[in-house]
Write a protein that holds these residues in place. Structure first.
Motif, PDB file in Angstrom:
ATOM      1  N   VAL A 156       0.858  -1.183   0.000  1.00 30.39           N
ATOM      2  CA  VAL A 156       0.000   0.000   0.000  1.00 30.39           C
ATOM      3  C   VAL A 156       0.889   1.225   0.000  1.00 30.39           C
ATOM      4  O   VAL A 156       1.792   1.345   0.834  1.00 30.39           O
ATOM      5  CB  VAL A 156      -0.930   0.029   1.227  1.00 30.39           C
ATOM      6  N   LEU A 157       0.638   2.122  -0.930  1.00 37.14           N
ATOM      7  CA  LEU A 157       1.399   3.364  -0.997  1.00 37.14           C
ATOM      8  C   LEU A 157       0.425   4.536  -0.952  1.00 37.14           C
ATOM      9  O   LEU A 157      -0.340   4.768  -1.889  1.00 37.14           O
ATOM     10  CB  LEU A 157       2.230   3.422  -2.287  1.00 37.14           C
ATOM     11  N   ALA A 158       0.428   5.246   0.170  1.00 33.04           N
ATOM     12  CA  ALA A 158      -0.444   6.423   0.320  1.00 33.04           C
ATOM     13  C   ALA A 158       0.215   7.597  -0.386  1.00 33.04           C
ATOM     14  O   ALA A 158       0.722   8.532   0.243  1.00 33.04           O
ATOM     15  CB  ALA A 158      -0.675   6.715   1.796  1.00 33.04           C
ATOM     16  N   ALA A 159       0.192   7.556  -1.716  1.00 28.49           N
ATOM     17  CA  ALA A 159       0.970   8.474  -2.529  1.00 28.49           C
ATOM     18  C   ALA A 159       0.249   9.771  -2.864  1.00 28.49           C
ATOM     19  O   ALA A 159       0.897  10.772  -3.171  1.00 28.49           O
ATOM     20  CB  ALA A 159       1.371   7.778  -3.840  1.00 28.49           C
ATOM     21  N   THR A 186      -2.498  15.414  -6.171  1.00 34.31           N
ATOM     22  CA  THR A 186      -1.141  15.352  -6.676  1.00 34.31           C
ATOM     23  C   THR A 186      -0.397  14.266  -5.924  1.00 34.31           C
ATOM     24  O   THR A 186      -0.886  13.732  -4.924  1.00 34.31           O
ATOM     25  CB  THR A 186      -0.432  16.709  -6.522  1.00 34.31           C
ATOM     26  N   LEU A 187       0.816  13.941  -6.407  1.00 41.62           N
ATOM     27  CA  LEU A 187       1.639  12.941  -5.724  1.00 41.62           C
ATOM     28  C   LEU A 187       2.543  13.596  -4.701  1.00 41.62           C
ATOM     29  O   LEU A 187       3.032  14.712  -4.909  1.00 41.62           O
ATOM     30  CB  LEU A 187       2.511  12.176  -6.718  1.00 41.62           C
ATOM     31  N   ALA A 188       2.769  12.903  -3.602  1.00 41.38           N
ATOM     32  CA  ALA A 188       3.742  13.343  -2.612  1.00 41.38           C
ATOM     33  C   ALA A 188       5.150  13.180  -3.178  1.00 41.38           C
ATOM     34  O   ALA A 188       5.377  12.374  -4.085  1.00 41.38           O
ATOM     35  CB  ALA A 188       3.587  12.539  -1.325  1.00 41.38           C
ATOM     36  N   PRO A 189       6.124  13.963  -2.681  1.00 39.46           N
ATOM     37  CA  PRO A 189       7.492  13.882  -3.203  1.00 39.46           C
ATOM     38  C   PRO A 189       8.050  12.470  -3.131  1.00 39.46           C
ATOM     39  O   PRO A 189       7.867  11.761  -2.140  1.00 39.46           O
ATOM     40  CB  PRO A 189       8.267  14.833  -2.285  1.00 39.46           C
ATOM     41  N   GLY A 190       8.730  12.066  -4.186  1.00 41.57           N
ATOM     42  CA  GLY A 190       9.378  10.757  -4.225  1.00 41.57           C
ATOM     43  C   GLY A 190       8.489   9.628  -4.641  1.00 41.57           C
ATOM     44  O   GLY A 190       8.983   8.534  -4.950  1.00 41.57           O
ATOM     45  N   CYS A 191       7.194   9.835  -4.669  1.00 41.01           N
ATOM     46  CA  CYS A 191       6.291   8.726  -4.967  1.00 41.01           C
ATOM     47  C   CYS A 191       6.295   8.339  -6.432  1.00 41.01           C
ATOM     48  O   CYS A 191       5.951   7.210  -6.780  1.00 41.01           O
ATOM     49  CB  CYS A 191       4.876   9.053  -4.498  1.00 41.01           C
ATOM     50  N   GLY A 192       6.667   9.268  -7.308  1.00 44.08           N
ATOM     51  CA  GLY A 192       6.796   8.899  -8.712  1.00 44.08           C
ATOM     52  C   GLY A 192       7.795   7.774  -8.895  1.00 44.08           C
ATOM     53  O   GLY A 192       7.560   6.831  -9.654  1.00 44.08           O
ATOM     54  N   ARG A 193       8.910   7.845  -8.191  1.00 40.44           N
ATOM     55  CA  ARG A 193       9.921   6.789  -8.272  1.00 40.44           C
ATOM     56  C   ARG A 193       9.403   5.476  -7.708  1.00 40.44           C
ATOM     57  O   ARG A 193       9.673   4.395  -8.234  1.00 40.44           O
ATOM     58  CB  ARG A 193      11.184   7.212  -7.503  1.00 40.44           C
ATOM     59  N   GLY A 269      13.769   6.923  -1.876  1.00 39.47           N
ATOM     60  CA  GLY A 269      14.092   7.556  -3.137  1.00 39.47           C
ATOM     61  C   GLY A 269      14.469   6.556  -4.202  1.00 39.47           C
ATOM     62  O   GLY A 269      14.624   6.909  -5.364  1.00 39.47           O
ATOM     63  N   THR A 270      14.643   5.288  -3.824  1.00 38.98           N
ATOM     64  CA  THR A 270      14.932   4.265  -4.817  1.00 38.98           C
ATOM     65  C   THR A 270      13.636   3.658  -5.288  1.00 38.98           C
ATOM     66  O   THR A 270      12.663   3.590  -4.557  1.00 38.98           O
ATOM     67  CB  THR A 270      15.813   3.152  -4.221  1.00 38.98           C
ATOM     68  N   ALA A 271      13.628   3.189  -6.501  1.00 42.72           N
ATOM     69  CA  ALA A 271      12.398   2.671  -7.083  1.00 42.72           C
ATOM     70  C   ALA A 271      12.057   1.320  -6.505  1.00 42.72           C
ATOM     71  O   ALA A 271      12.918   0.515  -6.191  1.00 42.72           O
ATOM     72  CB  ALA A 271      12.552   2.557  -8.610  1.00 42.72           C
ATOM     73  N   VAL A 272      10.758   1.065  -6.359  1.00 44.77           N
ATOM     74  CA  VAL A 272      10.308  -0.259  -5.958  1.00 44.77           C
ATOM     75  C   VAL A 272      10.563  -1.254  -7.065  1.00 44.77           C
ATOM     76  O   VAL A 272      10.961  -2.385  -6.840  1.00 44.77           O
ATOM     77  CB  VAL A 272       8.804  -0.215  -5.621  1.00 44.77           C
ATOM     78  N   ALA A 273      10.322  -0.865  -8.278  1.00 41.32           N
ATOM     79  CA  ALA A 273      10.563  -1.719  -9.429  1.00 41.32           C
ATOM     80  C   ALA A 273      10.759  -0.831 -10.632  1.00 41.32           C
ATOM     81  O   ALA A 273      10.288   0.294 -10.694  1.00 41.32           O
ATOM     82  CB  ALA A 273       9.387  -2.673  -9.661  1.00 41.32           C
ATOM     83  N   GLY A 274      11.495  -1.360 -11.620  1.00 39.52           N
ATOM     84  CA  GLY A 274      11.688  -0.604 -12.836  1.00 39.52           C
ATOM     85  C   GLY A 274      12.883   0.310 -12.724  1.00 39.52           C
ATOM     86  O   GLY A 274      13.384   0.615 -11.662  1.00 39.52           O
TER      87      GLY A 274
END
Length: 303
Positions: A156-159, A186-193, A269-274
């Motif tokens: 779960v990511l509360a992004a 909008t997305l919280a900082p870092g959640c795009g990654r 700050g590191t990606a979960v995947a990709g």
């Protein structure tokens, strides 16, 4: 003191069924069947807002299901979180199966090991304060636990965050809700990654017009996905990693285990995947319930 003890007792032994009011049942057998007795269905509101991903729901929003959702959301009947989470987990599974079928001939599906990321639609801050909890987020945690027990690599990511105040949706029509919510998330900082490379499933407890889910999908898709991607809104996001367990007796496994609660971590700050060039992909959306009319869609759209 007597009122406090009664509130505590109701959490363990609810005074009545959340669906029909039958005494001493979290959710009676008949109401549980109404909630989770049928296979989740593809649902679509009319009119359908632009950008709405495919949505699956466990049950129509009526009668016992409506009563249970309102009891959980508005009256703090938190014992209903488990049954509602199980129903939501079924909707997530149905949405992922349908998405896999749609994409099998187009791009071969997803790469192995890509996590499922449940992203709840956030409630307004004033609503969270008034209710004392965020219903969609709480049910998402319960659904994640159910999915993880069946081997689904889910977090779960509360992004999502609200970047401006919105009006109460209850008295608004479909077009008014779209206008009310346009650009609100909008997305919280870092959640795009963190979202990049995962199978993003948008989560809510209820879909009526689809405006909230469409706005959530827009916010996720609009996020910058390159280095430093994110949004301008401040505040940390947390990833739900599951539950830890504490022993109360000699047996490690069994009924004497006591949940120590959900585990969270701040995104590093590191990606979960990709990789750095991965894209954010909104696979589908899943809800506990949808308006009865939303179930009346063309046969070719059902799975």
């Amino acid at each position: 003191m007597r009122d406090w003890w009664q509130d505590l007792t109701d959490l363990v032994l609810p005074a009545e069924c959340g669906g029909c009011g039958r005494p001493r049942a979290v959710l009676c057998a008949a109401c549980r069947t109404a909630l989770s007795g049928a296979a989740p269905r593809r649902v679509r509101p009319a009119p359908e807002p632009a950008g709405l991903p495919p949505v699956h729901a466990a049950a129509p929003y009526a009668d016992a299901v409506r009563a249970a959702l309102l009891a959980h959301k508005e009256r703090g009947a938190l014992a209903l979180t488990g049954p509602l989470g199980e129903a939501l987990a079924g909707s997530v599974r149905a949405g992922l199966r349908a998405a896999r079928t749609r994409r099998a001939g187009r791009d071969g599906g997803w790469s192995g090991g890509a996590p499922v990321l449940l992203v709840p639609v956030p409630s307004a801050r004033r609503a969270i304060r008034a209710r004392g909890h965020d219903p969609a987020l709480r049910i998402a945690y319960a659904a994640a636990g159910e999915l993880r027990r069946t081997g689904v690599p889910v977090r779960v990511l509360a992004a999502l965050r609200q970047r401006r105040a919105v009006a109460d949706q209850s008295g608004l029509g479909a077009r008014q809700r779209l206008a009310n919510l346009a650009g609100a998330l909008t997305l919280a900082p870092g959640c795009g990654r963190l979202l990049r490379g995962g199978r993003v499933v948008l989560i809510d407890d209820l879909m009526t017009t689809g405006a909230s889910l469409a706005e959530a999908a827009r916010a996720v898709r609009a996020a910058r996905t390159g280095p430093g991607g994110g949004s301008s809104i401040s505040g940390p996001a947390f990833v739900y990693l599951g539950e830890t367990w504490e022993r109360r007796g000699e047996q490690r496994n069994g009924p004497d285990r006591q949940s120590a609660g959900p585990r969270f971590r701040r995104p590093s700050g590191t990606a979960v995947a990709g990789g750095a060039e991965g894209k954010i992909d909104v696979v589908c959306a899943a809800v506990v319930a949808a308006s009865p009319d939303a179930f009346q869609i063309h046969p070719e759209l059902t799975e």
